[in-house]
Design a protein around this motif. Structure first.
Motif, PDB file in Angstrom:
ATOM      1  N   GLY A 162      -0.206   2.747  -0.548  1.00  0.00           N
ATOM      2  CA  GLY A 162      -0.583   4.325  -0.101  1.00  0.00           C
ATOM      3  C   GLY A 162       0.398   5.234  -0.839  1.00  0.00           C
ATOM      4  O   GLY A 162       0.229   6.535  -0.774  1.00  0.00           O
ATOM      5  N   ALA A 163       1.238   5.015  -1.767  1.00  0.00           N
ATOM      6  CA  ALA A 163       2.083   5.586  -2.746  1.00  0.00           C
ATOM      7  C   ALA A 163       1.206   6.643  -3.618  1.00  0.00           C
ATOM      8  O   ALA A 163       0.081   5.918  -4.125  1.00  0.00           O
ATOM      9  CB  ALA A 163       3.246   4.977  -3.470  1.00  0.00           C
ATOM     10  N   ALA A 164       1.766   7.468  -4.125  1.00  0.00           N
ATOM     11  CA  ALA A 164       0.985   8.282  -5.152  1.00  0.00           C
ATOM     12  C   ALA A 164       1.855   8.665  -6.574  1.00  0.00           C
ATOM     13  O   ALA A 164       2.816   9.029  -6.262  1.00  0.00           O
ATOM     14  CB  ALA A 164       0.371   9.626  -4.792  1.00  0.00           C
ATOM     15  N   LEU A 186       8.618   2.189   0.242  1.00  0.00           N
ATOM     16  CA  LEU A 186       9.148   1.816  -1.077  1.00  0.00           C
ATOM     17  C   LEU A 186      10.099   0.584  -0.880  1.00  0.00           C
ATOM     18  O   LEU A 186      10.335  -0.472  -1.642  1.00  0.00           O
ATOM     19  CB  LEU A 186      10.015   2.916  -1.822  1.00  0.00           C
ATOM     20  CG  LEU A 186      10.041   2.739  -3.064  1.00  0.00           C
ATOM     21  CD1 LEU A 186      10.159   4.347  -3.804  1.00  0.00           C
ATOM     22  CD2 LEU A 186      11.591   2.307  -3.138  1.00  0.00           C
ATOM     23  N   ASP A 187      10.880   0.521   0.359  1.00  0.00           N
ATOM     24  CA  ASP A 187      12.013  -0.380   0.335  1.00  0.00           C
ATOM     25  C   ASP A 187      11.122  -1.956   0.490  1.00  0.00           C
ATOM     26  O   ASP A 187      11.510  -2.902   0.123  1.00  0.00           O
ATOM     27  CB  ASP A 187      13.028  -0.039   1.353  1.00  0.00           C
ATOM     28  CG  ASP A 187      14.064   0.958   1.176  1.00  0.00           C
ATOM     29  OD1 ASP A 187      14.039   1.363   0.129  1.00  0.00           O
ATOM     30  OD2 ASP A 187      14.805   1.274   1.982  1.00  0.00           O
ATOM     31  N   TRP A 188       9.971  -1.818   1.465  1.00  0.00           N
ATOM     32  CA  TRP A 188       9.400  -2.986   1.783  1.00  0.00           C
ATOM     33  C   TRP A 188       8.748  -3.571   0.462  1.00  0.00           C
ATOM     34  O   TRP A 188       8.666  -4.849   0.237  1.00  0.00           O
ATOM     35  CB  TRP A 188       8.491  -2.627   2.851  1.00  0.00           C
ATOM     36  CG  TRP A 188       7.270  -3.491   2.810  1.00  0.00           C
ATOM     37  CD1 TRP A 188       5.963  -3.543   2.633  1.00  0.00           C
ATOM     38  CD2 TRP A 188       7.227  -4.708   3.878  1.00  0.00           C
ATOM     39  NE1 TRP A 188       5.288  -4.474   2.887  1.00  0.00           N
ATOM     40  CE2 TRP A 188       5.939  -5.286   3.738  1.00  0.00           C
ATOM     41  CE3 TRP A 188       8.289  -5.418   4.633  1.00  0.00           C
ATOM     42  CZ2 TRP A 188       5.901  -6.487   4.605  1.00  0.00           C
ATOM     43  CZ3 TRP A 188       7.961  -6.429   5.408  1.00  0.00           C
ATOM     44  CH2 TRP A 188       6.770  -7.039   5.228  1.00  0.00           C
ATOM     45  N   ASP A 228       1.234   7.715   2.917  1.00  0.00           N
ATOM     46  CA  ASP A 228       0.107   6.684   3.395  1.00  0.00           C
ATOM     47  C   ASP A 228      -0.267   6.954   4.793  1.00  0.00           C
ATOM     48  O   ASP A 228       0.223   7.671   5.624  1.00  0.00           O
ATOM     49  CB  ASP A 228       0.662   5.220   3.183  1.00  0.00           C
ATOM     50  CG  ASP A 228       1.880   5.037   4.059  1.00  0.00           C
ATOM     51  OD1 ASP A 228       2.062   4.412   4.998  1.00  0.00           O
ATOM     52  OD2 ASP A 228       3.129   5.431   3.343  1.00  0.00           O
ATOM     53  N   GLY A 229      -1.398   6.522   5.114  1.00  0.00           N
ATOM     54  CA  GLY A 229      -2.031   6.581   6.620  1.00  0.00           C
ATOM     55  C   GLY A 229      -2.500   8.112   6.880  1.00  0.00           C
ATOM     56  O   GLY A 229      -2.521   8.592   8.049  1.00  0.00           O
ATOM     57  N   ASP A 230      -2.851   8.765   5.641  1.00  0.00           N
ATOM     58  CA  ASP A 230      -3.256  10.253   5.744  1.00  0.00           C
ATOM     59  C   ASP A 230      -2.580  11.012   6.794  1.00  0.00           C
ATOM     60  O   ASP A 230      -2.814  11.929   7.663  1.00  0.00           O
ATOM     61  CB  ASP A 230      -4.695  10.265   6.665  1.00  0.00           C
ATOM     62  CG  ASP A 230      -5.680   9.527   5.950  1.00  0.00           C
ATOM     63  OD1 ASP A 230      -5.938   9.810   4.727  1.00  0.00           O
ATOM     64  OD2 ASP A 230      -6.560   8.903   6.202  1.00  0.00           O
ATOM     65  N   ARG A 231      -0.949  10.957   6.294  1.00  0.00           N
ATOM     66  CA  ARG A 231      -0.098  11.745   7.004  1.00  0.00           C
ATOM     67  C   ARG A 231       0.504  12.611   6.080  1.00  0.00           C
ATOM     68  O   ARG A 231       0.770  12.481   4.626  1.00  0.00           O
ATOM     69  CB  ARG A 231       0.980  10.770   7.437  1.00  0.00           C
ATOM     70  CG  ARG A 231       0.796   9.787   8.454  1.00  0.00           C
ATOM     71  CD  ARG A 231       1.662   8.889   8.873  1.00  0.00           C
ATOM     72  NE  ARG A 231       2.350   8.122   7.602  1.00  0.00           N
ATOM     73  CZ  ARG A 231       3.569   7.616   7.545  1.00  0.00           C
ATOM     74  NH1 ARG A 231       4.438   7.678   8.489  1.00  0.00           N
ATOM     75  NH2 ARG A 231       3.837   6.934   6.527  1.00  0.00           N
ATOM     76  N   GLY A 268       4.987  18.575 -17.196  1.00  0.00           N
ATOM     77  CA  GLY A 268       6.345  18.311 -16.392  1.00  0.00           C
ATOM     78  C   GLY A 268       6.463  16.820 -16.746  1.00  0.00           C
ATOM     79  O   GLY A 268       6.837  16.267 -17.734  1.00  0.00           O
ATOM     80  N   ALA A 269       6.551  16.068 -15.499  1.00  0.00           N
ATOM     81  CA  ALA A 269       7.087  14.626 -15.317  1.00  0.00           C
ATOM     82  C   ALA A 269       6.310  14.026 -14.372  1.00  0.00           C
ATOM     83  O   ALA A 269       6.029  14.810 -13.402  1.00  0.00           O
ATOM     84  CB  ALA A 269       8.644  14.452 -15.212  1.00  0.00           C
ATOM     85  N   PRO A 270       5.846  12.638 -14.525  1.00  0.00           N
ATOM     86  CA  PRO A 270       5.165  11.878 -13.483  1.00  0.00           C
ATOM     87  C   PRO A 270       6.341  11.729 -12.373  1.00  0.00           C
ATOM     88  O   PRO A 270       7.532  11.477 -12.705  1.00  0.00           O
ATOM     89  CB  PRO A 270       4.853  10.602 -14.143  1.00  0.00           C
ATOM     90  CG  PRO A 270       4.821  10.967 -15.639  1.00  0.00           C
ATOM     91  CD  PRO A 270       5.878  11.931 -15.821  1.00  0.00           C
ATOM     92  N   ILE A 271       5.913  11.540 -11.160  1.00  0.00           N
ATOM     93  CA  ILE A 271       6.842  11.292 -10.061  1.00  0.00           C
ATOM     94  C   ILE A 271       6.073  10.278  -9.048  1.00  0.00           C
ATOM     95  O   ILE A 271       4.492  10.619  -8.913  1.00  0.00           O
ATOM     96  CB  ILE A 271       7.413  12.354  -9.227  1.00  0.00           C
ATOM     97  CG1 ILE A 271       6.072  13.351  -8.719  1.00  0.00           C
ATOM     98  CG2 ILE A 271       8.115  13.314  -9.918  1.00  0.00           C
ATOM     99  CD1 ILE A 271       6.590  14.446  -7.675  1.00  0.00           C
ATOM    100  N   LEU A 272       6.619   9.541  -8.556  1.00  0.00           N
ATOM    101  CA  LEU A 272       5.887   8.587  -7.563  1.00  0.00           C
ATOM    102  C   LEU A 272       6.403   9.196  -6.014  1.00  0.00           C
ATOM    103  O   LEU A 272       7.663   9.319  -6.066  1.00  0.00           O
ATOM    104  CB  LEU A 272       6.354   7.202  -7.762  1.00  0.00           C
ATOM    105  CG  LEU A 272       5.647   6.156  -6.966  1.00  0.00           C
ATOM    106  CD1 LEU A 272       5.058   5.084  -7.662  1.00  0.00           C
ATOM    107  CD2 LEU A 272       6.350   5.870  -5.687  1.00  0.00           C
ATOM    108  N   VAL A 273       5.421   9.348  -5.384  1.00  0.00           N
ATOM    109  CA  VAL A 273       5.694   9.880  -4.054  1.00  0.00           C
ATOM    110  C   VAL A 273       5.332   8.810  -3.010  1.00  0.00           C
ATOM    111  O   VAL A 273       4.113   8.406  -3.164  1.00  0.00           O
ATOM    112  CB  VAL A 273       5.050  11.244  -3.637  1.00  0.00           C
ATOM    113  CG1 VAL A 273       5.211  11.857  -2.100  1.00  0.00           C
ATOM    114  CG2 VAL A 273       5.536  12.489  -4.573  1.00  0.00           C
ATOM    115  N   ALA A 274       6.254   8.376  -2.020  1.00  0.00           N
ATOM    116  CA  ALA A 274       6.081   7.546  -1.134  1.00  0.00           C
ATOM    117  C   ALA A 274       7.033   7.479   0.178  1.00  0.00           C
ATOM    118  O   ALA A 274       8.096   8.184  -0.141  1.00  0.00           O
ATOM    119  CB  ALA A 274       5.969   5.972  -1.749  1.00  0.00           C
ATOM    120  N   SER A 275       6.616   7.028   1.219  1.00  0.00           N
ATOM    121  CA  SER A 275       7.553   7.014   2.313  1.00  0.00           C
ATOM    122  C   SER A 275       8.781   5.850   1.879  1.00  0.00           C
ATOM    123  O   SER A 275       8.366   4.858   0.904  1.00  0.00           O
ATOM    124  CB  SER A 275       6.944   6.463   3.659  1.00  0.00           C
ATOM    125  OG  SER A 275       6.725   5.180   3.388  1.00  0.00           O
TER     126      SER A 275
END
Length: 478
Positions: A96-98, A131-133, A253-256, A120-127
């Motif tokens: 669910g990361a983007a 990410l830790d899991w 993730d989870g449509d949040r 700009g620059a790529p970024i990874l967005v996730a909870s």
């Protein structure tokens, strides 16, 4: 919880020799990546974590209280973690990361004005929980049976070597037997007890440099409203000294949606539901308020106030003990509003990886002061960015800015004006902000000339409505 793989030496015949053992304290991102690096050299790596770790999927744990607020991983961090853990980026995206392009995929109101669709620059967005899991599973997989994670155990101190001053392991609560190792790495984060433990061995604590702009967070989850016409994937309304309230919206993730409100000092956002939406009315643009005003809240707001920049200068200790290395937030932490913490954790692990190349295991304990300096260098650019920007706010506590800092603050204000619309300036700016390019990139002659050519362009007023390339929604729509 014990995440020991079935083929780890602790499953197949005892503890093995201490000479082939490394200990990592803390199973956050810095600790996990450090464990991955050490497993390339040591036969056994044990990660000791105070918290019980989730076993059924991503979940909150008390040792990472900041996980309930917006997180991002800049492109340099994505690159380094992918190199250490091949395939992990795709695993995160599957969860669910983007992987987005910043600022193109966002509505981003900088202190100067709205960013246009510039490079700009790529970024990874996730909870942070995802990410830790995901990283933890990848570390255990890539560790090839060498890495063990022991959760729910509390470290109570450092175990001295035969000379009484070096570090040869740690002591644990509820047992009299020390856990011994050739190398101990403290990655416990902001709660690190190492300064006190050093004193018990007769060592001086490191000097600390601290800047605190008294930034406060308050975050809340929302159900993301369905809107096929929506062209943005996140939003950032930055504050500035004359209007120090801001807000971030990221899709998870989870449509949040996760919405994090930001403010300094008396402008810190409320942590009660009845004031959360009202706070967004005071931002420099109504865009974030309009996005969430009709969205369904999924949680109560959660506050966070531990946002000071703090550098414990272990790299300057002249008589630090052999066998101890301090990394991640335990050594240097940043105001999280600039999004650099996780990327610096990755850079620190990469610096350790390079510093250990060609170093025989028996030489590692005596080399820890060199390793400390090498890993500390990974934090220097992010520290410069965070502290110089925080010093713009009058209430910031810490050493006052010198003449060079004030000059750079003025220059960077004009860089921001140019970066909003000029592709060449924005590419250089985001190269530095993402920690992919050195700061002197922005002082290259061609960049300076472009910045000077836009020196007289005005900045936006304190309120900036909507960007011209994204008009406001029709009345009554979020």
């Amino acid at each position: 919880m014990d995440d020991t793989p079935d083929n780890h030496p602790d499953r197949t015949g005892g503890d093995g020799p201490t000479d082939d053992h490394a200990l990592v304290l803390g199973a956050g991102l810095a600790g996990l990546l450090t464990a991955r690096v050490l497993a390339r050299r040591f036969a056994r790596v044990t990660v000791v974590e105070k918290d019980e770790l989730p076993s059924d999927g991503p979940d909150f744990r008390p040792g990472v209280p900041q996980s309930r607020h917006a997180h991002l991983l800049w492109s340099k961090g994505v690159e380094v973690i992918e190199r250490l853990l091949p395939g992990v980026t795709d695993e995160l995206k599957a969860g669910g990361a983007a992987l987005l392009e910043s600022p193109r995929d966002f509505l981003w109101l900088s202190p100067a004005d709205w960013f246009h669709a510039v490079p700009g620059a790529p970024i990874l967005v996730a909870s942070r929980e995802l990410l830790d899991w995901t990283v933890r599973r990848a570390v255990l997989r890539e560790g090839a049976g060498r890495i063990r994670i022991t959760a729910g155990r509390t470290v109570t101190g450092l175990h001295p070597g035969p000379d009484g001053r070096s570090v040869a392991g740690v002591t644990l609560r509820d047992t009299t037997e020390p856990l011994t190792a050739r190398l101990v790495v403290d990655a416990t984060g902001r709660t690190s007890k190492t300064p006190a433990w050093l004193a018990a061995l007769g060592h001086a604590a490191p000097r600390t440099t601290r800047y605190d702009s008294h930034l406060g967070y308050s975050s809340r989850y929302y159900a993301a409203p369905k809107d096929p016409a929506r062209r943005w994937h996140g939003m950032y309304v930055q504050g500035r000294p004359d209007s120090p309230r801001g807000g971030v919206l990221v899709a998870l993730d989870g449509d949040r949606w996760l919405v994090t409100l930001i403010g300094n000092g008396e402008h810190a956002p409320p942590t009660k539901a009845d004031g959360f939406l009202e706070f967004t009315r005071g931002l420099r643009s109504p865009a974030l308020h309009d996005a969430i005003r009709d969205a369904e809240p999924l949680s109560e707001p959660t506050g966070f106030r531990g946002t000071a920049n703090e550098w414990r200068h272990y790299e300057r200790l002249e008589d630090g003990p052999d066998g101890l290395l301090v990394v991640g937030d335990a050594a240097c932490r940043f105001n999280p509003v600039y999004g650099h913490g996780m990327t610096v954790a990755a850079l620190g692990a990469d610096a350790l990886d390079r510093a250990l190349t060609g170093l025989a295991l028996e030489r590692v304990p005596a080399a820890t002061r060199t390793l400390q300096r090498r890993t500390a260098e990974a934090a220097s650019v992010a520290w410069q960015i965070a502290t110089s920007e925080d010093l713009r706010y009058p209430g910031t506590e810490g050493p006052p800015p010198d003449r060079a800092t004030r000059f750079l603050q003025g220059y960077m204000s004009r860089v921001m004006v140019g970066a909003n619309t000029d592709p060449a300036i924005s590419a250089a700016f985001f190269g530095v902000l993402s920690l992919s390019a050195p700061p002197n990139t922005l002082l290259a002659p061609w960049t300076v000339l472009r910045v000077l050519s836009k020196w007289r362009l005005p900045t936006a007023p304190a309120t900036a409505a909507y960007p011209p390339h994204h008009p406001p929604p029709p009345s009554g729509e979020g």
